[in-house]
Design a protein around this motif. Structure first.
Motif, PDB file in Angstrom:
ATOM      1  N   GLY A  31       2.099  60.004  21.969  1.00 32.20           N
ATOM      2  CA  GLY A  31       0.923  60.775  21.722  1.00 32.20           C
ATOM      3  C   GLY A  31      -0.058  61.103  19.895  1.00 32.20           C
ATOM      4  O   GLY A  31      -0.576  60.330  21.272  1.00 32.20           O
ATOM      5  N   VAL A  32       0.701  60.342  19.300  1.00 34.13           N
ATOM      6  CA  VAL A  32       0.113  60.720  18.726  1.00 34.13           C
ATOM      7  C   VAL A  32      -0.662  59.169  18.258  1.00 34.13           C
ATOM      8  O   VAL A  32      -2.201  58.812  17.950  1.00 34.13           O
ATOM      9  CB  VAL A  32       0.838  60.344  16.610  1.00 34.13           C
ATOM     10  CG1 VAL A  32       0.169  59.799  15.964  1.00 34.13           C
ATOM     11  CG2 VAL A  32       1.195  62.327  16.825  1.00 34.13           C
ATOM     12  N   VAL A  33      -0.329  58.455  19.348  1.00 33.98           N
ATOM     13  CA  VAL A  33      -0.575  56.120  18.762  1.00 33.98           C
ATOM     14  C   VAL A  33      -2.140  56.551  19.871  1.00 33.98           C
ATOM     15  O   VAL A  33      -2.761  55.961  19.932  1.00 33.98           O
ATOM     16  CB  VAL A  33       0.151  55.399  19.066  1.00 33.98           C
ATOM     17  CG1 VAL A  33      -0.102  53.415  19.637  1.00 33.98           C
ATOM     18  CG2 VAL A  33       1.078  55.184  18.065  1.00 33.98           C
ATOM     19  N   LEU A  34      -1.823  57.141  21.026  1.00 35.01           N
ATOM     20  CA  LEU A  34      -2.633  57.327  22.162  1.00 35.01           C
ATOM     21  C   LEU A  34      -4.076  58.171  21.957  1.00 35.01           C
ATOM     22  O   LEU A  34      -5.796  57.286  22.009  1.00 35.01           O
ATOM     23  CB  LEU A  34      -2.160  57.883  23.277  1.00 35.01           C
ATOM     24  CG  LEU A  34      -3.091  58.000  24.076  1.00 35.01           C
ATOM     25  CD1 LEU A  34      -3.555  57.024  24.752  1.00 35.01           C
ATOM     26  CD2 LEU A  34      -2.977  59.203  25.322  1.00 35.01           C
ATOM     27  N   ALA A  35      -3.577  59.174  20.579  1.00 37.61           N
ATOM     28  CA  ALA A  35      -4.843  60.052  20.331  1.00 37.61           C
ATOM     29  C   ALA A  35      -5.346  59.061  19.338  1.00 37.61           C
ATOM     30  O   ALA A  35      -6.570  59.372  19.297  1.00 37.61           O
ATOM     31  CB  ALA A  35      -4.407  61.168  19.534  1.00 37.61           C
ATOM     32  N   VAL A  36      -4.872  58.425  18.463  1.00 36.61           N
ATOM     33  CA  VAL A  36      -5.777  57.657  17.502  1.00 36.61           C
ATOM     34  C   VAL A  36      -6.211  56.664  18.064  1.00 36.61           C
ATOM     35  O   VAL A  36      -7.537  55.814  17.621  1.00 36.61           O
ATOM     36  CB  VAL A  36      -4.597  56.576  16.162  1.00 36.61           C
ATOM     37  CG1 VAL A  36      -5.391  56.244  15.259  1.00 36.61           C
ATOM     38  CG2 VAL A  36      -3.939  57.798  16.330  1.00 36.61           C
ATOM     39  N   VAL A  37      -5.520  55.806  19.246  1.00 38.90           N
ATOM     40  CA  VAL A  37      -6.880  54.471  19.869  1.00 38.90           C
ATOM     41  C   VAL A  37      -7.976  55.077  20.237  1.00 38.90           C
ATOM     42  O   VAL A  37      -9.196  54.391  20.800  1.00 38.90           O
ATOM     43  CB  VAL A  37      -5.520  54.068  20.788  1.00 38.90           C
ATOM     44  CG1 VAL A  37      -6.345  52.927  21.877  1.00 38.90           C
ATOM     45  CG2 VAL A  37      -4.753  52.905  19.691  1.00 38.90           C
ATOM     46  N   LEU A  38      -7.856  55.963  21.021  1.00 39.25           N
ATOM     47  CA  LEU A  38      -9.201  57.027  21.554  1.00 39.25           C
ATOM     48  C   LEU A  38     -10.142  57.685  20.570  1.00 39.25           C
ATOM     49  O   LEU A  38     -11.505  57.263  21.261  1.00 39.25           O
ATOM     50  CB  LEU A  38      -8.226  57.997  22.414  1.00 39.25           C
ATOM     51  CG  LEU A  38      -7.666  57.625  23.940  1.00 39.25           C
ATOM     52  CD1 LEU A  38      -6.869  59.182  24.442  1.00 39.25           C
ATOM     53  CD2 LEU A  38      -8.218  57.262  24.780  1.00 39.25           C
ATOM     54  N   LEU A  39      -9.467  57.572  19.797  1.00 35.08           N
ATOM     55  CA  LEU A  39      -9.867  58.405  18.483  1.00 35.08           C
ATOM     56  C   LEU A  39     -10.731  57.148  18.020  1.00 35.08           C
ATOM     57  O   LEU A  39     -11.969  56.758  17.997  1.00 35.08           O
ATOM     58  CB  LEU A  39      -9.225  58.974  17.494  1.00 35.08           C
ATOM     59  CG  LEU A  39     -10.090  59.382  15.957  1.00 35.08           C
ATOM     60  CD1 LEU A  39     -10.760  60.447  17.087  1.00 35.08           C
ATOM     61  CD2 LEU A  39      -9.811  60.238  14.726  1.00 35.08           C
TER      62      LEU A  39
END
Length: 71
Positions: free
Chosen positions: A29-37
């Motif tokens: 979830g954190v990696v996905l959020a950083v990529v989307l950001l």
């Protein structure tokens, strides 16, 4: 007529989820959020990973909605 209750029996508690099972999903979830950001906030100009304006135009309105400057 019998009634079926979805409530747990008195004295029973739900089993806790072990931390080792939550950790991979939390990291994902954190990696996905950083990529989307990154794609919404910084995918343009010199830091661009994908050439062209396609990603910029795709996330343009979301960029304004989240308060990122882009012009």
């Amino acid at each position: 007529m019998a009634t079926i209750s979805a409530l747990p029996a008195p004295g029973t508690a739900p089993a806790p989820i072990p931390f080792r099972q939550i950790l991979p999903w939390a990291v994902f979830g954190v990696v996905l959020a950083v990529v989307l950001l990154y794609f919404v906030g910084a995918e343009q100009g010199i830091t661009s990973v994908i050439a062209g304006e396609t990603v910029h135009e795709f996330v343009h309105d979301g960029r304004h909605l989240l308060g990122f400057p882009c012009h």
